[in-house]
Motif scaffolding. Structure first.
Motif: not given
Lengths: 250, 169
Positions: A64-70, A139-144, A178-181, A241-250
């Motif tokens: 679900a989070t392959p985009a971080g490296d790519s 850097h904390w968004v790994t997938y869109l 994406i909002a990071l609070v 939506l859920m896949r994007i959410a899984e890729g958010v790593r703050p």
């Protein structure tokens, strides 16, 4: 002769020629080995099943989070900074068609009854804007999903005690925000979407999801103490939506 | 305190295998069943053989496993063992070889007793165990052994009926 004596005599007569086979010990050992092997095989199968049950969700979470490296390895000067999706939309459209070329452009989306695994959604009118400046993913968004470009640089509002970082993307695939609070006492209730939220989980953490006014859908969760995340998506991107959410790593 | 080894198991089976098979055969009724049950009982004992004290006799332990297996298997197979006949079985006629026929009939009637009652009679009159020893093997009270033996013998007398007349009972 009484009955007891007659019974003794009858028993003795009955078993007079009975003798244990010479292979009795070997038979017992063979039976014992068979039982041991059977137990080992059962335990092995059970262990393999448990391992498979444990590994499959783990593997899915990695997928679900392959985009971080790519995203970081991609050339920064390229036209697209967003990761291409592994699954193309069901309509089979090219990556960046003009809105006029889409057969479903202008159709009205159905926000509440939309299945997660359904086909492409319209949602063109939900886009907050056209392609904006090409900036790197935080850097904390790994997938869109593909077909999105940044609507602008991420904006930071509030004070150091309650800071909200908001990033927006838009394009042919809809829009994502994406909002990071970051605040000391932020709780899940502070991020809950309007209407009647449903409970779900993001990477095992409790989350609330619900439909936003219009055709957007939102999911919010507390990623770690003092850090809440709200991901909102509209258009085709809503399906992921859920896949994007899984890729958010703050 | 030493523990039993694999070699002592071989010696035990060589020494007591015949006696155990005879007991099993009397309690089961069929030779093939008896061999199968004895193998199962010995396999169960073999699993824990290393933990048995070398100074004590393992036979009561094995015999208890054997009796429990026979009783539990008999309960499980009770439904399967019920054979329905189209006509009642023939009653034996008196003949010159009365004693031999009587013993055969006695064994048939013994097989028709319940597994627990049969086990009591076999342990008491074949193994020559005391009532207390029989109670220990069966895991019940001495009173239960007495009543089961008494009822078993009474049932044999009742079923044998007139055939017992020459015995003077």
């Amino acid at each position: 002769m009484d009955l007891e004596s007659e019974l003794r005599a009858a028993m003795a007569e009955q078993v007079a020629g009975t003798a244990a086979p010479s292979s009795l010990v070997a038979d017992v050992r063979r039976r014992h080995r068979r039982r041991t092997n059977r137990i080992r095989a059962t335990v092995g199968v059970a262990a393999a099943s448990v391992a498979a049950l444990a590994l499959v969700p783990t593997y899915q979470s990695f997928r679900a989070t392959p985009a971080g490296d790519s995203a970081t390895s991609r050339p920064t000067g390229g036209p697209a900074i967003l990761e291409q999706p592994e699954r193309r939309p069901a309509s089979g459209l090219p990556a960046s068609p003009s809105p006029e070329g889409r057969p479903e452009a202008g159709t009205t989306p159905k926000p509440s009854a939309h299945p997660k695994t359904g086909g492409a959604d319209g949602g063109g009118d939900d886009r907050p804007g056209g392609p904006g400046a090409t900036v790197k993913l935080p850097h904390w968004v790994t997938y869109l999903p593909g077909g999105l470009t940044a609507a602008g640089p991420c904006t930071v509002t509030g004070d150091p005690a309650h800071r909200t970082t908001t990033c927006k993307w838009g394009g042919t695939a809809g829009w994502v925000q994406i909002a990071l609070v970051k605040a000391g006492g932020v709780g899940l209730a502070d991020l809950a979407p309007g209407g009647v939220p449903r409970r779900t989980t993001v990477r095992g953490m409790p989350a609330l999801t619900g439909d936003r006014p219009g055709s957007g859908r939102q999911v919010s969760w507390i990623a770690k103490p003092g850090t809440g995340v709200t991901v909102t998506a509209g258009g085709t991107a809503k399906e992921q939506l859920m896949r994007i959410a899984e890729g958010v790593r703050p | 305190m030493g523990r039993r080894d694999d070699e002592s198991f071989v010696e035990f089976v060589a020494e007591r295998g015949d006696a155990l098979l005879r007991t099993a055969s009397l309690m089961c009724g069929a030779r093939q069943d008896a061999e199968d049950i004895l193998q199962t009982a010995l396999e169960k004992a073999y699993r824990h053989w290393g933990r048995l004290d070398a100074d004590t006799d393992p036979e009561p332990y094995v015999r208890r496993i054997l009796v429990n297996l026979v009783i539990s298997r008999s309960r499980r197979w009770k439904v399967l063992r019920e054979i329905h006949m189209e006509r009642p079985p023939e009653t034996p006629a008196h003949s010159g070889t009365h004693a031999v026929e009587l013993r055969g009939t006695l064994m048939d009637e013994l097989r028709r007793l319940g597994a627990r009652q049969r086990a009591v009679l076999v342990l008491r009159f074949w193994e020559d165990l005391s009532e207390a020893e029989t109670a220990r093997v069966l895991g019940c009270s001495v009173g239960t052994v007495k009543s089961q033996a008494s009822r078993g013998l009474a049932r044999l007398r009742e079923r044998l009926g007139a055939n017992l007349a020459p015995l003077g009972s």
